[in-house]
Every structure is written in C-alpha cells, then in structure tokens.
Design an enzyme around this catalytic site. Structure first.
Site, short mmCIF file in Angstrom:
data_model
loop_
_atom_site.label_atom_id
_atom_site.label_comp_id
_atom_site.label_asym_id
_atom_site.label_seq_id
_atom_site.Cartn_x
_atom_site.Cartn_y
_atom_site.Cartn_z
N ARG A 26 0.87 -1.18 0.00
CA ARG A 26 0.00 0.00 0.00
C ARG A 26 0.90 1.23 0.00
O ARG A 26 1.41 1.62 1.05
CB ARG A 26 -0.88 -0.03 1.26
CG ARG A 26 -2.09 0.88 1.21
CD ARG A 26 -2.68 1.08 2.59
NE ARG A 26 -1.88 2.02 3.35
CZ ARG A 26 -1.69 1.95 4.67
NH1 ARG A 26 -2.23 0.98 5.39
NH2 ARG A 26 -0.94 2.84 5.28
N HIS A 62 -3.74 4.74 4.24
CA HIS A 62 -4.82 3.74 4.26
C HIS A 62 -6.07 4.30 3.59
O HIS A 62 -6.64 3.69 2.69
CB HIS A 62 -5.10 3.34 5.71
CG HIS A 62 -6.31 2.49 5.88
ND1 HIS A 62 -6.38 1.22 5.38
CD2 HIS A 62 -7.50 2.72 6.50
CE1 HIS A 62 -7.57 0.70 5.68
NE2 HIS A 62 -8.26 1.60 6.35
N TYR A 106 3.76 6.12 11.50
CA TYR A 106 4.11 4.72 11.75
C TYR A 106 5.02 4.04 10.73
O TYR A 106 5.38 2.88 10.92
CB TYR A 106 2.84 3.88 11.95
CG TYR A 106 1.83 3.96 10.82
CD1 TYR A 106 2.01 3.22 9.65
CD2 TYR A 106 0.69 4.75 10.92
CE1 TYR A 106 1.09 3.26 8.63
CE2 TYR A 106 -0.24 4.81 9.89
CZ TYR A 106 -0.04 4.07 8.74
OH TYR A 106 -0.95 4.11 7.73
C1 LIG Z 1 -14.00 -5.75 11.94
C2 LIG Z 1 -13.27 -4.49 11.64
N1 LIG Z 1 -12.34 -4.04 12.50
C3 LIG Z 1 -11.69 -2.89 12.25
C4 LIG Z 1 -11.95 -2.16 11.13
C5 LIG Z 1 -11.20 -0.84 10.86
N2 LIG Z 1 -10.32 -1.04 9.71
C6 LIG Z 1 -10.70 -0.67 8.48
S1 LIG Z 1 -9.59 -1.13 7.31
C7 LIG Z 1 -8.57 -1.81 8.48
C8 LIG Z 1 -7.28 -2.44 8.06
C9 LIG Z 1 -7.49 -3.47 7.01
O1 LIG Z 1 -6.26 -4.01 6.64
P1 LIG Z 1 -6.15 -5.07 5.47
O2 LIG Z 1 -7.13 -6.16 5.67
O3 LIG Z 1 -4.73 -5.46 5.38
O4 LIG Z 1 -6.60 -4.29 4.17
P2 LIG Z 1 -5.91 -3.05 3.47
O5 LIG Z 1 -6.57 -1.81 4.02
O6 LIG Z 1 -4.45 -3.10 3.76
O7 LIG Z 1 -6.21 -3.20 2.02
C10 LIG Z 1 -9.10 -1.66 9.75
C11 LIG Z 1 -8.45 -2.10 10.99
C12 LIG Z 1 -12.93 -2.65 10.27
N3 LIG Z 1 -13.28 -2.00 9.16
N4 LIG Z 1 -13.58 -3.81 10.54
#
Ligand SMILES: Cc1ncc(C[n+]2csc(CCOP(=O)(O)OP(=O)(O)O)c2C)c(N)n1
Ligand SMILES: Cc1ncc(C[n+]2csc(CCOP(=O)(O)OP(=O)(O)O)c2C)c(N)n1
Ligand SMILES: [Mg+2]
Ligand SMILES: [Mg+2]
Lengths: 359, 325, 359, 325
Positions: free
Chosen positions: A258, A262, A271
């Site tokens: 990424r 985010h 971070y």
């Molecule tokens: C159950 C849940 N917990 C926390 C969140 C908050 N949140 C949104 S995206 C994210 C990180 C997701 O990381 P990843 O699965 O690696 O996907 P990326 O954003 O890197 O594509 C978090 C913690 C959420 N949307 N759903």
C-alpha cells in the site's frame, strides 16, 4: 522452508520466464491497461475531491491495480467479492465510470442511494458483490456463494479479495475451512499489502506467509508477485480451472504494497518510513504492465499518454456532472430495510416526513 | 391433519418446503445423520442428501456467513444454531451483514434466509442453554423475528419465514418442543409475520406474551378468572418484528391495564419495548401502571431456574396488583 | 507429507522406544494412575446418577484420561484452561473428590452454587479455569493469560485444552494467532477425539491434521498418540520448556477417541458404527499406562484392583453424603453478577424474596 | 487543571492510570505508533512501550478474549474497539465470557477490564462508523456501561471504569471528541458509575439523555425555555448500567412529563427501558405520554444522517407536545 513466489514479469516489465507467458488477446490486454489507468485516475481525482470537501471520504488503490488481471482470468459470470480496493474488476466488466462517479458523490443517481462511504459499491448485474465495511465478512460469504453455484450446477466460481489484516479475522478462518470441507469452487485472494492501517504484517501474525495457512485447511495455496499482472492472471486462471474440475478452493497470496495512506483519514508518517514506500514504487504494476505491452509493441508510450489524457478528461466531465446532481430525498431513508415496508416503519416514515415538511 | 408436537411440525414444514422448492437448504451442526440435538431435522438427510442437509464445522459465524453467501446467490438457506445461546459468534454476520445487505446495496443484494434456533429456559440447561435474546435482534433493523407458541403456529410461521424475501430469526421455544401435540394440516398454509393472535378475550387486563411464556400467561389468566374473577385478554404476538401494534392498541384501550410477560432479563428486554409503546400511545387509557413480568438481570441460573422464570403465580400477582390499583 | 506422531508406549503399554522414556518418580506415576482411575470411576458413577435422575447431566471422559499426564508435565502454578473432559488435572492438583461430587449434585457446597451443568467447574486455587459451555472461547483467553504471565515476569505457562470441533471455532484462530505474534508462553492442546457430537473429523475440516495449522501461525506443532500417557507427558513438557525459553506457543494435537456418547443427552447409534469404537477401546489409555507400571514392577494387577475398589468406595460415600445436602438458597440467585450488588438488582432481589416468602 | 477536549481527557486518564497501576495495559488495533485512528492513545507507546500498548491483529473477538485472559490473571486491560460498529465479532467474548465469568464461577474468576469504543453518528460515517448499541449490552447481565458527555466526565468515569472489579463498556461519543474543551483536573478524581447528574433544573418536563445526545437535549431545553417558556429538567445519565433510577424518579414525580433522547434505533433501544421504568413506577404522576426521541428503525444512513439523528428541533417538538398535552 521458503515459499516459492510466482513472478512472470520483472520489475521493469520484461518477461522473466517466457514459458509462463499467458496467451491473452492484444485487445483484452489493452483494455486491461486502460482499466488500470482509470483506477489510478480515480485515485488521484478522488483524493482531490475529498480534500476539497466535495466527497466525504476516499479509499486508495494505487499500487494494487494488478487486481484487474483477475477480471480477465475469471468469466464475467463468476462472482467477485471485493474488499474495497478492487473496483477495477467492476470497471473491466462494464460497470460504468459514470455510475462510479455518481456513487462517489452519493448523489441521486448513486445506486447505493447515498448510504455508503464512497468506494463501497457493488453491482448485481456485474456479479460484483456490494462490500461491507467490517473487515473479512465477505470471505465466508464467498464460500457460501461458491457452494450455491455447485448446488445449482453452474459452471462458475466465486473469487473473494481481502487484505493481510483480514487474514486475522474470524471469517477468514471459517471461510477457508468451510470452503475446504465442502470443496466449493472458491478462490481466496489475499492482497497482502504489508499493512493494516498502521499494523505491519509482522505484527499481524507470526506466520512467514499467509499462504502457509492453506495446508491447515486442506486446500491449495500459491504466492504471487501481486504487482505482476501476468502472475496474477495465471494464478487466478489456474485456481479457476482447479475449482471447476471440482478440486476445491485455492488460497492466492498476492504480495503487494500500500504505497498510499490507508484512506483519506490516515497519515502514515506516524508509523512508517518513506524509504519502504519508495522501494515499492519501483515495482509499480501499471509501469510494469505498460512496459510489457510496449515491449510486445501492442502500444507505444505515446498511446499510453493519450490513454491517460482521454480518461482523465472523461472523468473530469463526469465529475462536473455528478457534482450538480441533488442528493437522495428524505423518503429514501426508509426504503430497502425490507422488501415491503412494514406498518411500524411506515409510521416512522410519516412522522419524519411530516416533521421536515413542517420544519 | 397430523397430530404432532412442535418438533414434528417444524420437521414437516422443512420437509414439505424442501420438496416444493429446490433452493431450500438446511445447514448447521449435527443437522444431518444425528437429526439435530433435538431431532428437529430427523430423517431429512435420508430424503434430501448431505448436500442439502449440510452438517457444518463447529462455527456459528461460519454457518450464518455461509448461508448469507448462499442466499445472495439465490438459495433459501435455513440455518440452525444449535442453541440460541451459541449465536454470539454469528452476531456480526447477522447484525452487520444479513440485516444490512438490502439497505446497503440500495435494494440490489438480498438475503432471504432463516435462522432457526431453540431458545429459552425450563430445561435445566443453565447459563448457556436457556437464554432468550430476542430484544437484541429486535433492535437490529433489517431482520424479522418469529416465535411460535404451538405446533400449528410453528409450521405456519416457518413457511412464511422461509418464503420471506428478508432474513428471519425463527426462535423455537424448546421447553415446549414436546410438551403437547396438536392437529397440524399437511401441505401448505402460512401464518403471516406481523399478525398477533388474541388467544383469549377479556375486558379487565391485557396480557401480551409469545413463545413458551404464552402458556404461563394463559395459565395466569385462567387463575385470575377462577380465583379473582378478573377477565384477562391474552395476546400472542407470534412475531416480534414486525410487531402488530394495532392489536395491542385495540386491547389496551379497552382494558386500560397492561402486562407483558417475557423470560429474558428485564433491563432492555422486549417487554421494555412493549411498555414503551403503550406508554407513548395509550397512556390516557391506563388505569394502572404498565407492568412487565420478566426474568431477572442475572445470568441464567440452573438450580433456581423455576424461581428465575416468570410463573403463572408471578403473573397472577401482577394481574391482581394491576386490577386492584 | 505425512505428519509424524509421537508415541512411546505401544497399545499394550510396552515401551516402543525406551530412549524416549521420561524420567518420572514412581510415586508420581502411581498417583497419576490413581487420578486416571478416579476420572474413570466418576464417569461410570456420574452417568448412573444421571440415569437415576439424581444429577441433571453427565459429560463423559472415558478414553481421554491420558490428559492427566499434562498435570505432571506442568507446574502446579501454571494455569490450565480445560475444555470439559480434563478434570483429571484438577484432581491431580489436589482439587478434592468431595468438592467435585458436591459440584455434580449442585448442592449447597457446590463452589459453582448450583449454577452450572455438572462437570463445568473450576478452581482458582488450583489454577484451573472455570470452563465455558460455548466451544473454543478459552483458547484466546489462554493466550491472554500467558501474555499476562510474561508481563508479570512469572516463570509460568498457560495450557489450554479443546476438541477437534473447537479447532473450527473463531477463538482457535485468534488464539493461535495472538499467541504466536506475542510469543506468549501458551500450550494449545487439541484433544482430537475424531468427533464433535455427530460430526466426524473429516467433515470438520479438509485438513489432514489439526497440527498442520501450526505453521500458518508461525508456531511449533507436534502430533501425539493421545492415549499414550508418556507421549502426552513428553510433548507437554517440551512445549513448556520452549515456552519458558521465550520461544512461544506450541500446538499439540493429541489423537484420541471419544468411546462414549458425547454427553448423557446423546445417542451415537444414529451416526456411527460400533466397530470403530471397539477398535479404539483396544488403545485404552488406562490399560496401557497400568501395564507400563506393571511392566516396571511399580504396581501389580492386584494393587490396581485395590486402587479401583478403594476409590469406588470413597466415591460412593461422597455421593451418599452429597445427595442429602440441600440446594443453594434463593438469595444466591443475585450474588456474583457484580462484586457489589447495585441498587436496581437489590430491588429485584427483594421483589423475588418477598414473592417467594408470600407464596 | 488542563484545558482539553475529550480525546485529551481520555488520553490523560489512561496515562495517569498506567503510571499509577502497573497492571493496566492498553490493547487494540492501531493503538500503538498510530495512537489510534482518533489519536486517543497518542504518545502512550513512547512512554509505556509496545508491551503495555499492544497493537493487536485485526480481530475483535481476539482483542476481547485476550483481554479477558489477562484480566483473569490479575491485569487491568483496557481494550479498544476501533469503532463500536466492529464490536460484533467480539459479542461472544463479551456476552458469554466477560459478563458471566464471575457468576458462573461462583465469584472466583473475575474479569476487571474496560472496553473503550467510539460510538454514535454525526461524522458522516455511514452504516458502520455510526451506531449506538448500548441497549444490547444493557440487556446483558454482568457488564456495566458508562457514557461520558464531556471531557471532565470522560476522565472521571474512565478512572472508575478501570478500577471497577467488573467489566465495563466505556462508550465514547466520537462526534464530540473534539467539539469543545473544558478544564480537567490533573491527577486523581473519579465519578462513580451509577450516579446521574441533573445538568439543568426545571419544573415542567423531565428530559433524560447521555453521551452526545445530551447536548442535543440541552439545546432543546434552552429553546423550550426561550421560545415557549417551558422549564425542562435535564438528566445526564453518565452510566446506563447501573442506572440511577432514583434521580429519574425524583424528577419525573416533580414534572409529571418525561422524554428520553437516544440516537439508536427506536425499537428496543435504551429509551424503551427508560419509558418502561417510568411507566411501571410513576404512571400516576404522568400528565402526558411518556415520549422518546430516537433514531429510526433503519440501518444508519450517510447523506441523511442529520435527519436520522434526533435534533434539538425534534426534541423541542416533543417537549411542546408533552407540555401542551
Ligand atoms: C472488523 C473491523 N475491524 C476494524 C476495522 C477498521 N479497519 C478498516 S480497514 C482496516 C485495516 C485493514 O487491513 P487489510 O485487511 O490489510 O486491508 P488493506 O486496508 O491493507 O487493504 C481496519 C483495521 C474494520 N473495518 N472492521
Ligand atoms: C459455540 C458452540 N456451538 C455449539 C455448541 C454445542 N456443542 C457442545 S459440544 C459440541 C461438540 C464439541 O466437539 P469437540 O470440540 O470436538 O469436543 P468433544 O466434545 O469431542 O470433546 C457442540 C457442537 C457449543 N457448546 N458451543
Ligand atoms: Mg493490508
Ligand atoms: Mg471432538
């Protein structure tokens, strides 16, 4: 034991291993590149609109555009569950840029009726499932959809995308397990982009690779260079064939990165270092795929520039139009809770409409 | 007509609906050869095979999430949660997914599915085989809730639930699974979701209940009549969402007294919603406080469960208090 | 790739591999056997009491008594999270048979105050955590407890038991992942007894072994003959040492078999053949361990018979006593919801006490 | 005294309590270097290190289950759920485990832990960054719930929550995280759980609310006074469980009119409980219906969120209706 990672294009877009080059028609490849370009442009324009306060939120995709390859490897009839950085698949399947822009503006033409954060859209017509915001929930749903396909005796598969963070979710576990034990035609695609907001992969799990989980569910696993369009295509294609042969699910771990924050709400300075980002920008999937097509003489650098320009103008027009459209009306608040509105909800609706008529 | 208990009626409904509609699939833990721990799905696997009567791994969010995925793709899954106390791992798939899919997709992606689950106390099942969490799901927009109180209703409501275009939680009062039999028609009939049933007419006090508590309530009404000459009207809700507010209003504006009976803990239970509805709509008709008889705000006990649960005597005491207020 | 299964005793209790024989004092071994005998007797008497309607419910342990070995391999200060077929550990640690019998009767001396299904008890004094009924929840809790031990700088580990069914639960996934990524001193022990009520292992997952999951969480894994006391002991002991060296969790898959019905509510005739059960009865852990001790001349067959008889009589006495004790009183209903009873709950309590005084 | 907003006050509470008590540990997604997506835990990792400010994998049942295990072993975990909308995967660990451990073990195994989570609408967060599920946890015996409405309360209630011997859900109204600042004492002070605050005295109508809706309610009270000369008493609950029923009773027996304001969907929301309590205890004092102003029974919207949520105007309309009844 080091896992082997499938890679076909090198970081500059040259063929590393010509034997593995898939045979895809020229027009299809060019259309794929154009889709990737659209996705990139949407990213650039989307964040600008968010900064200008014109849309409420932006989710980035930059650097993960190779996912478009999955749209080529799959049939349009296959179902796709996106996470939220895979709209290239919908676009490749014909979901219109206009619909997408209207969705971002949450205006009256937004299919989601102004209810969702911009970027969280689906399309039944394109077998592109409306995504959640809770992370991971789609993984087990995809297994269920694939099981339904098997019961319905359709020659189809379901593909589901999710992140490295989502690999920790409960629904990852049940999804891979249910998919495995029912031998359903489902392809699990983990976009391991190394970060879940601020949490790096090494703090997400002590496993060296997500693909190491496949065996524990009795399913096939493969790791790929997720910025390599051809590797992505090949892995999905093989997984699809296996699934249709009745050999069950495949877990594909796509190693990507990424390179952006985010979302528009995030600032990665807190971070992580810029160096890491810089390193990964060298592996840009659009650059690599474009160079591959130039190397094959399918397009020229010039063609590419025109392609970018054309799509940029198109998007600007669509944005200008979308901006002027009104928002969905008050009464839509009560639509779609159920197919038919029950009496108690009708009462609430009348109460609200009455109040805002008075007010 | 078949003389059968609630287990038999539900089994009949599933069997007939699966014959009628290929897209109906049953899934859950032990639903196959075992026929479910209460034998509700007994024999179905012999008729429909292990693909349509699917024994799942031990994971409730998996069961519901898998069913959601099937429903999106045009199937009509009927998912069993072995005891409703074990539904919590699936809370996210129910609350965030099944209940919101239609809304979040602007009406495009829909989840016609049923979650069947035995609920309630009275079987010495202790904390985790006794609970009644209906108010929690009633608070979740996008999911309907049906609770039968006898075999006839069980079949008629379940057929409605399976055919409903939206997710339905079908709560089965396990305490009366085999408590009595009743004539149940073979073949098709449905009881619509959202229509309460006035099971006893009366003029002095309105009693509202559902599921196994309906019988406790009816016993209390009888005692009130016999021992105190108080005439109670008893309403059987049958479905909690949608709620038949009209039938409640018709009764309470007549009697001017209201008591609801439910076995869940008191605080924020479904009885609170019933009280609130009456208090905001018909307070000027009320001749006494709006009462509720409920379980207590403790985890569900074992040895003391008959004291924890509403009894006819406890309901009767409230009837008398209401009447003499 | 076939997983290696640790086995030290053969099916008759002879040493397969003398090099691997652990060095455990004679008295400890005999005490372990006695504990296993007590567990077996509790099973026999428990189901009889349930059939007679004297206790409400029975959970079987027969055939899984080798778990007592874990009590020897662990320190008494280590925490143990049982599933519900591991009370041998509490007994070995000194939890009294009297307390256990009172618990089964849910009488006034039951530490759980008559609130739990018989068999679901714990003891803080014995670092034996009160079990849930929802399957799997203890797995992640154990990881948290182990993390706490690390923070508290105590030389302790946490061991957690669960079944093959529980390996499908969400908390298995989060437990192993959190344990792995925090490198906490936790030992995950899966009692793979081939059945989760009526669901056979091959329908629980497509994985060949549960231990195949270890790698996907970056932790150590070992499979053992779960009816072999010495293998059980050795695996737990090694896992404990690793944990204390800071090397993180181990997943132990103990291959065993549920030779009984699931609980007193279950009838396995509906779903499995008697032959399979017969085969596994040959591998009875008590028989094997007893023969091992006889082989070592630590005890004689006669000693064993006396041991059984003595404990049987003791249990009968305890049962007779427990049966006559009254049940917990009405006011206990409101204890322990919180440390201090809040006013609204006090009101409910008074309402109930008043009602039943009147009634 | 420090002039700070709610984010600052919570951060201060965590920092001070972690200094005072070694057993306090913060865990959750992004709580470390990132300082949480709302920066509530900003800077804590620099002071206390990554063991005590633990960034967890993305799994809410994991976060809560891990915290339960730590609490059982004598730690005081403060677990963050990034948005309360994401709490559902943890429902089982909260409802079946944290809330029941003390009871099920006869008082032996206890779980002193806090679950902190931003809740509520008003930030254009749509379905999954906006919800207010307090009634669901209020229905769960064994867990307390606190909801601050300003920085001062946030610190005082959080300190009480961390020191409480039982699990506490601490719901943070994210809409007012940074809406205003206030003088907050440095060092130790606590606000007990179970004591409401009469934030405005009045004689005509009792208004009850909590969290960010308190401010909507106060605005409405002011408008009622200024525009209609109606005198409203406003009660800020501060904790929902235990509930300060006495303070409500004192007010409603004085005013004879009652309205509660909460933003969750109406059906079986916590406002229903408040209505039910008033209706069963003080109905003879009531001079008008017992009203509630709430969100609607739909999933939480985005574009229409300001119409979905209670506004001062909507509350005012009910005040006038109640007063003129
Ligand atoms: C159950 C849940 N917990 C926390 C969140 C908050 N949140 C949104 S995206 C994210 C990180 C997701 O990381 P990843 O699965 O690696 O996907 P990326 O954003 O890197 O594509 C978090 C913690 C959420 N949307 N759903
Ligand atoms: C969350 C949950 N779902 C379902 C059940 C009902 N149930 C009780 S035991 C059991 C099977 C457990 O199998 P396994 O984990 O293999 O343990 P075993 O009984 O074989 O020792 C089931 C399904 C439960 N207790 N909890
Ligand atoms: Mg990621
Ligand atoms: Mg098992």
């Amino acid at each position: 034991m080091k896992v082997q990672r499938l890679q076909i294009l090198d970081d500059d877009g040259k063929l590393l291993n010509p034997d593995l080059e898939p045979n895809i028609p020229k027009e299809t490849l060019i259309r794929a590149l154009e889709t990737m370009v659209q996705v990139r442009l949407l990213d650039e324009k989307g964040i600008r609109l968010q900064r200008q306060g014109k849309v409420t939120f932006h989710i980035f995709t930059k650097g993960q555009e190779a996912h478009v390859a999955a749209a080529l490897a799959l049939s349009d009839d296959d179902w796709v569950y996106p996470a939220y950085r895979e709209h290239g698949i919908a676009l490749f399947r014909g979901f219109s840029l206009e619909d997408l822009v209207n969705h971002l503006f949450a205006n009256i033409k937004d299919k989601e009726k102004g209810r969702r954060l911009p970027g969280l859209f689906g399309s039944l017509k394109h077998n592109f499932v409306n995504p959640s915001a809770p992370i991971g929930t789609q993984i087990i749903q995809a297994a269920g959809t694939a099981y339904a396909m098997k019961m319905q005796k359709e020659e189809k598969v379901t593909a589901v995308f999710f992140g490295d963070g989502a690999s920790s979710s409960n629904d990852f576990h049940s999804g891979l397990n249910f998919g495995g034990v029912t031998k359903s035609p489902v392809i699990f695609i983990c976009q391991n982009n190394q970060w879940a907001i601020s949490v790096p992969f090494r703090r997400q799990t002590a496993a060296e690779n997500i693909v190491d989980r496949a065996k524990g569910y009795g399913i096939e696993g493969i790791q790929i260079d997720g910025n390599d369009f051809l590797a992505f295509y090949t892995a999905v294609k093989q997984a699809r064939e296996r699934a249709l042969r009745g050999e069950g699910p495949t877990l594909i771990e796509s190693i990507t990165y990424r390179v952006t924050p985010h979302t528009s709400s995030d600032d990665p300075k807190a971070y992580r270092s810029e160096e890491e980002v810089k390193k990964w920008e060298q592996k840009d999937p659009i650059k690599r795929f474009k160079n591959y097509l130039i190397g094959k003489k399918y397009i020229s650098e010039k063609d590419y520039e025109k392609m970018v320009e054309r799509n940029s103008e198109l998007l600007d027009e669509l944005i200008d139009k979308a901006e002027t459209l009104p928002k969905p009306g008050l009464s839509t608040l009560f639509d779609d809770v159920f197919e038919t509105i029950p009496p108690y909800l009708l009462e609430e609706k009348e109460e609200l409409l009455e109040f805002y008529k008075e007010a | 007509m078949v003389e059968t208990n609630m287990v038999g009626a539900i089994n009949m409904a599933l069997r007939e609906e699966m014959e009628r509609d290929e897209s109906v699939v049953v899934l859950g833990e032990d639903v196959g050869k075992d026929g479910g721990v209460f034998k509700v799905t007994a024999g179905l696997i012999d008729k429909f095979g292990p693909e349509r009567i699917l024994d799942t791994p031990l994971n409730e969010s998996g069961i519901i999430g898998f069913a959601v995925g099937m429903a999106l793709k045009g199937m009509r899954p009927v998912a069993e949660i072995q005891f409703i106390d074990f539904i919590w791992p699936a809370a996210d798939q129910i609350i965030s997914e099944a209940a919101k899919f239609r809304y979040r997709s602007g009406g495009e992606f829909t989840v016609p599915m049923v979650i069947r689950s035995p609920y309630g106390g009275g079987v010495k099942g202790a904390h985790y085989h006794s609970q009644s969490p209906e108010s929690i799901f009633a608070h979740t927009a996008g999911i309907k809730i049906a609770v039968p109180s006898n075999p006839y209703e069980a079949k008629g409501l379940l057929l409605s639930a399976i055919r409903d275009p939206d997710p339905v939680l079908f709560m089965e009062p396990k305490r009366i699974y085999r408590a009595f039999t009743q004539e149940v028609p073979e073949g098709e009939y449905t009881i619509p979701l959202g229509e309460a049933d006035v099971v006893r007419e009366g003029s002095d006090v309105t009693l509202v209940s559902y599921g196994s508590m309906l019988h406790v309530t009816l016993d209390a009404a009888l005692m009130a009549e016999e021992q105190h000459g108080i005439s109670c009207e008893v309403i059987n809700l049958r479905s909690i969402v949608p709620l038949d507010i009209e039938t409640i209003g018709r009764s309470v504006t007549k009697t001017g007294r209201f008591i609801s009976v439910s076995e869940a803990p008191r605080t924020a239970g479904f009885s609170a919603e019933l009280s609130a509805l009456v208090a905001e709509r018909w307070i000027e008709y009320m001749e006494s406080p709006i009462f509720r008889v409920t379980g207590y705000d403790t985890p569900f006990p074992m040895i003391l469960e008959s004291q924890y649960l509403p009894t006819p005597e406890r309901v009767l005491a409230k009837i008398v208090e209401s009447y003499n207020y």
